[in-house]
Design a protein around this motif. Structure first.
Motif, PDB file in Angstrom:
ATOM      1  N   SER A  20      34.461  39.954  42.048  1.00  0.00           N
ATOM      2  CA  SER A  20      34.906  41.193  42.128  1.00  0.00           C
ATOM      3  C   SER A  20      34.746  42.229  41.114  1.00  0.00           C
ATOM      4  O   SER A  20      34.477  43.451  41.277  1.00  0.00           O
ATOM      5  CB  SER A  20      36.468  41.066  42.228  1.00  0.00           C
ATOM      6  N   ASN A  21      34.707  41.824  39.801  1.00  0.00           N
ATOM      7  CA  ASN A  21      34.167  42.396  38.953  1.00  0.00           C
ATOM      8  C   ASN A  21      32.440  42.815  38.621  1.00  0.00           C
ATOM      9  O   ASN A  21      32.341  43.963  38.537  1.00  0.00           O
ATOM     10  CB  ASN A  21      34.199  41.834  37.416  1.00  0.00           C
ATOM     11  N   ASN A  25      34.712  46.528  40.520  1.00  0.00           N
ATOM     12  CA  ASN A  25      35.789  46.310  40.650  1.00  0.00           C
ATOM     13  C   ASN A  25      36.446  45.823  39.183  1.00  0.00           C
ATOM     14  O   ASN A  25      36.446  44.831  38.895  1.00  0.00           O
ATOM     15  CB  ASN A  25      36.715  45.703  41.599  1.00  0.00           C
ATOM     16  N   ALA A  27      39.473  46.336  37.817  1.00  0.00           N
ATOM     17  CA  ALA A  27      40.800  46.369  37.689  1.00  0.00           C
ATOM     18  C   ALA A  27      41.654  44.966  37.001  1.00  0.00           C
ATOM     19  O   ALA A  27      42.556  45.043  36.473  1.00  0.00           O
ATOM     20  CB  ALA A  27      41.657  46.438  38.879  1.00  0.00           C
TER      21      ALA A  27
END
Length: 109
Positions: A20-21, A25, A27
């Protein structure tokens, strides 16, 4: 058997955050890192943090797999190799993540 399943699940969970990173992203990274990074550097920062996180996650998965082999074969050598891999993976992954914070965030705090 918990000594096998828990590390594998934890490694998969950590690796998902890493992927995801890597897609930009950030977050899952602490809020002040996202706030202090410029928009043009967010993708590069996310890729470096994500790669470090994936390295940590994959090393934990390898540890779980080698623990399973050690459990089946009754050879502690596999557990020792898994321990070395997880330590090296965590050191490399965390070093890469700290480097990304130092480069793009001008510090870890």
């Amino acid at each position: 058997m918990d000594a096998v399943i828990v590390p594998i699940l934890l490694g998969v969970f950590i690796s998902i955050f890493g992927f995801s990173n890597m897609k930009g992203n950030i977050a899952s990274v602490h809020w002040y890192h996202g706030k202090r990074i410029t928009e043009e550097n967010k993708v590069s920062f996310g890729r470096m943090i994500g790669l470090g996180t994936i390295i940590c996650g994959v090393s934990i998965i390898f540890f779980g797999c080698l623990s399973f082999v050690a459990l089946i074969t009754q050879m502690e050598l596999f557990a020792t190799i898994g321990s070395v891999i997880v330590v090296l993976g965590l050191v490399i992954g965390l070093t890469l993540s700290v480097y990304a914070m130092m480069k793009y965030n001008k510090g870890i705090f």
